[in-house]
Design a protein around this motif. Structure first.
Motif, PDB file in Angstrom:
ATOM      1  N   ILE A  31      34.038  36.459  75.826  1.00  0.00           N
ATOM      2  CA  ILE A  31      34.585  37.150  74.659  1.00  0.00           C
ATOM      3  C   ILE A  31      35.773  38.019  75.052  1.00  0.00           C
ATOM      4  CG2 ILE A  31      34.100  38.828  72.852  1.00  0.00           C
ATOM      5  CD1 ILE A  31      31.214  37.816  72.849  1.00  0.00           C
ATOM      6  N   ASN A  32      36.881  37.819  74.346  1.00  0.00           N
ATOM      7  CA  ASN A  32      38.046  38.682  74.546  1.00  0.00           C
ATOM      8  C   ASN A  32      37.953  39.915  73.666  1.00  0.00           C
ATOM      9  OD1 ASN A  32      39.198  36.954  76.391  1.00  0.00           O
ATOM     10  ND2 ASN A  32      40.555  35.975  74.902  1.00  0.00           N
ATOM     11  N   ALA A  33      37.579  39.713  72.424  1.00  0.00           N
ATOM     12  CA  ALA A  33      37.512  40.819  71.471  1.00  0.00           C
ATOM     13  C   ALA A  33      36.525  40.472  70.367  1.00  0.00           C
ATOM     14  CB  ALA A  33      38.882  41.100  70.866  1.00  0.00           C
ATOM     15  N   MET A  34      35.932  41.486  69.805  1.00  0.00           N
ATOM     16  CA  MET A  34      35.077  41.324  68.630  1.00  0.00           C
ATOM     17  C   MET A  34      35.405  42.441  67.656  1.00  0.00           C
ATOM     18  SD  MET A  34      31.342  40.190  70.119  1.00  0.00           S
ATOM     19  CE  MET A  34      30.745  39.530  68.549  1.00  0.00           C
ATOM     20  N   GLY A  35      35.042  42.213  66.415  1.00  0.00           N
ATOM     21  CA  GLY A  35      35.323  43.256  65.439  1.00  0.00           C
ATOM     22  C   GLY A  35      34.791  42.909  64.077  1.00  0.00           C
ATOM     23  N   TRP A  36      35.219  43.676  63.114  1.00  0.00           N
ATOM     24  CA  TRP A  36      34.757  43.535  61.739  1.00  0.00           C
ATOM     25  C   TRP A  36      35.934  43.577  60.770  1.00  0.00           C
ATOM     26  CZ3 TRP A  36      29.601  42.689  60.859  1.00  0.00           C
ATOM     27  CH2 TRP A  36      28.743  42.953  61.939  1.00  0.00           C
ATOM     28  N   TYR A  37      35.891  42.636  59.821  1.00  0.00           N
ATOM     29  CA  TYR A  37      36.758  42.676  58.662  1.00  0.00           C
ATOM     30  C   TYR A  37      35.902  43.112  57.475  1.00  0.00           C
ATOM     31  CZ  TYR A  37      39.848  39.302  61.097  1.00  0.00           C
ATOM     32  OH  TYR A  37      40.662  38.659  61.985  1.00  0.00           O
ATOM     33  N   ARG A  50      37.890  47.108  65.758  1.00  0.00           N
ATOM     34  CA  ARG A  50      37.930  46.095  66.809  1.00  0.00           C
ATOM     35  C   ARG A  50      37.569  46.712  68.145  1.00  0.00           C
ATOM     36  NH1 ARG A  50      43.943  43.767  65.859  1.00  0.00           N
ATOM     37  NH2 ARG A  50      44.344  45.997  65.662  1.00  0.00           N
ATOM     38  N   ILE A  51      36.967  45.918  68.996  1.00  0.00           N
ATOM     39  CA  ILE A  51      36.692  46.360  70.354  1.00  0.00           C
ATOM     40  C   ILE A  51      37.118  45.242  71.295  1.00  0.00           C
ATOM     41  CG2 ILE A  51      34.255  45.608  70.262  1.00  0.00           C
ATOM     42  CD1 ILE A  51      33.672  48.108  72.073  1.00  0.00           C
ATOM     43  N   SER A  58      39.915  50.053  68.190  1.00  0.00           N
ATOM     44  CA  SER A  58      40.869  50.468  67.174  1.00  0.00           C
ATOM     45  C   SER A  58      40.173  50.451  65.829  1.00  0.00           C
ATOM     46  CB  SER A  58      42.101  49.565  67.155  1.00  0.00           C
ATOM     47  OG  SER A  58      41.767  48.267  66.708  1.00  0.00           O
ATOM     48  N   TYR A  59      40.643  51.300  64.928  1.00  0.00           N
ATOM     49  CA  TYR A  59      40.019  51.463  63.624  1.00  0.00           C
ATOM     50  C   TYR A  59      41.072  51.511  62.530  1.00  0.00           C
ATOM     51  CZ  TYR A  59      35.899  52.969  66.272  1.00  0.00           C
ATOM     52  OH  TYR A  59      34.834  53.034  67.146  1.00  0.00           O
ATOM     53  N   ALA A  60      40.676  51.057  61.356  1.00  0.00           N
ATOM     54  CA  ALA A  60      41.512  51.280  60.184  1.00  0.00           C
ATOM     55  C   ALA A  60      41.513  52.771  59.875  1.00  0.00           C
ATOM     56  CB  ALA A  60      40.959  50.499  58.995  1.00  0.00           C
TER      57      ALA A  60
END
Length: 120
Positions: A31-37, A50-51, A58-60
Protein backbone atom coordinates in the motif's frame (compact mmCIF):
# COMPACT_ATOMS: atom_id res chain seq x y z
CA UNK A 1 -7.04 -8.01 -7.14
CA UNK A 2 -7.42 -5.98 -3.97
CA UNK A 3 -10.66 -5.81 -2.01
CA UNK A 4 -11.58 -3.02 0.38
CA UNK A 5 -14.16 -3.71 3.07
CA UNK A 6 -15.52 -0.78 5.06
CA UNK A 7 -17.40 -0.76 8.32
CA UNK A 8 -18.47 1.60 11.06
CA UNK A 9 -20.97 3.94 9.46
CA UNK A 10 -24.32 4.73 10.99
CA UNK A 11 -26.58 7.34 12.51
CA UNK A 12 -25.30 9.69 15.19
CA UNK A 13 -26.43 12.92 16.76
CA UNK A 14 -24.57 16.15 16.13
CA UNK A 15 -21.56 16.38 18.41
CA UNK A 16 -21.18 12.64 18.51
CA UNK A 17 -18.43 10.35 17.25
CA UNK A 18 -18.02 7.46 14.87
CA UNK A 19 -15.08 5.39 13.76
CA UNK A 20 -14.83 4.01 10.26
CA UNK A 21 -12.60 1.10 9.35
CA UNK A 22 -11.40 -0.16 6.00
CA UNK A 23 -9.45 -3.36 5.52
CA UNK A 24 -7.57 -4.16 2.34
CA UNK A 25 -7.19 -7.80 1.38
CA UNK A 26 -5.66 -9.70 -1.48
CA UNK A 27 -2.20 -10.85 -2.36
CA UNK A 28 0.90 -9.51 -4.02
CA UNK A 29 0.45 -5.87 -3.18
CA UNK A 30 1.83 -3.14 -0.99
CA UNK A 31 0.00 0.00 0.00
CA UNK A 32 1.26 3.43 -0.98
CA UNK A 33 -1.60 5.42 0.49
CA UNK A 34 -5.07 4.97 1.91
CA UNK A 35 -7.78 7.41 2.71
CA UNK A 36 -11.40 8.40 2.67
CA UNK A 37 -13.62 10.27 0.26
CA UNK A 38 -17.18 11.34 0.97
CA UNK A 39 -20.09 12.22 -1.22
CA UNK A 40 -23.22 13.96 -0.05
CA UNK A 41 -26.42 13.87 -2.13
CA UNK A 42 -26.15 16.18 -5.11
CA UNK A 43 -22.52 17.01 -4.41
CA UNK A 44 -19.20 15.89 -5.82
CA UNK A 45 -17.00 13.35 -4.12
CA UNK A 46 -14.37 15.07 -1.98
CA UNK A 47 -11.26 13.80 -0.25
CA UNK A 48 -11.67 13.82 3.53
CA UNK A 49 -8.36 12.47 4.77
CA UNK A 50 -5.33 10.59 3.51
CA UNK A 51 -2.45 8.72 5.07
CA UNK A 52 0.67 7.95 3.13
CA UNK A 53 3.26 5.20 3.25
CA UNK A 54 5.59 7.33 5.37
CA UNK A 55 2.82 7.96 7.87
CA UNK A 56 2.16 11.53 6.89
CA UNK A 57 -1.45 12.65 6.74
CA UNK A 58 -3.56 15.30 5.12
CA UNK A 59 -7.08 16.49 5.82
CA UNK A 60 -9.77 18.55 4.19
CA UNK A 61 -10.07 21.92 5.89
CA UNK A 62 -13.65 21.13 6.87
CA UNK A 63 -12.58 18.22 9.09
CA UNK A 64 -9.27 19.40 10.51
CA UNK A 65 -9.22 19.15 14.28
CA UNK A 66 -12.25 16.84 14.30
CA UNK A 67 -11.21 13.79 12.28
CA UNK A 68 -8.14 11.63 12.71
CA UNK A 69 -6.91 9.11 10.17
CA UNK A 70 -4.68 6.27 11.26
CA UNK A 71 -3.41 3.04 9.83
CA UNK A 72 -2.46 -0.43 11.01
CA UNK A 73 0.16 -1.58 8.52
CA UNK A 74 0.17 -5.16 9.80
CA UNK A 75 -3.56 -5.44 9.13
CA UNK A 76 -3.62 -3.26 5.98
CA UNK A 77 -6.40 -1.35 7.68
CA UNK A 78 -7.13 2.36 7.80
CA UNK A 79 -9.33 4.05 10.37
CA UNK A 80 -11.13 7.35 10.43
CA UNK A 81 -12.02 8.59 13.90
CA UNK A 82 -14.68 11.23 13.49
CA UNK A 83 -15.56 13.49 16.42
CA UNK A 84 -17.68 16.58 16.93
CA UNK A 85 -19.77 15.46 13.99
CA UNK A 86 -21.97 17.97 12.24
CA UNK A 87 -25.04 17.49 10.04
CA UNK A 88 -22.95 18.63 7.08
CA UNK A 89 -20.72 15.58 7.58
CA UNK A 90 -23.63 13.45 6.40
CA UNK A 91 -22.51 11.56 3.32
CA UNK A 92 -21.49 8.21 1.94
CA UNK A 93 -17.89 7.65 2.94
CA UNK A 94 -15.67 5.69 0.59
CA UNK A 95 -12.36 4.13 1.44
CA UNK A 96 -9.67 4.16 -1.19
CA UNK A 97 -6.24 2.63 -1.53
CA UNK A 98 -3.42 3.31 -3.89
CA UNK A 99 -1.44 0.11 -4.13
CA UNK A 100 1.57 -1.28 -5.90
CA UNK A 101 0.62 -4.63 -7.34
CA UNK A 102 3.43 -7.05 -8.10
CA UNK A 103 3.95 -7.17 -11.85
CA UNK A 104 1.22 -4.62 -12.57
CA UNK A 105 2.36 -1.30 -11.18
CA UNK A 106 0.24 1.21 -9.30
CA UNK A 107 -3.52 0.75 -9.12
CA UNK A 108 -6.30 2.55 -7.27
CA UNK A 109 -9.19 0.83 -5.53
CA UNK A 110 -12.33 2.21 -3.92
CA UNK A 111 -14.61 0.51 -1.41
CA UNK A 112 -18.36 0.14 -1.67
CA UNK A 113 -19.07 3.04 0.67
CA UNK A 114 -20.64 3.34 4.08
CA UNK A 115 -23.38 5.78 5.04
CA UNK A 116 -22.78 8.30 7.80
CA UNK A 117 -25.80 10.31 8.90
CA UNK A 118 -25.54 13.07 11.49
CA UNK A 119 -28.82 14.32 12.89
CA UNK A 120 -29.24 17.83 14.24
Amino acid sequence: QVQLVESGGGLVQAGGSLRLSCAASGSGFSINAMGWYRQAPGKQRDVVARIFKDGSTSYADSVKGRFIISRDNDKNTVYLQMSSLKPEDTAVYYCYAQVLVTGRGVSNYVGQGTQVTVSS
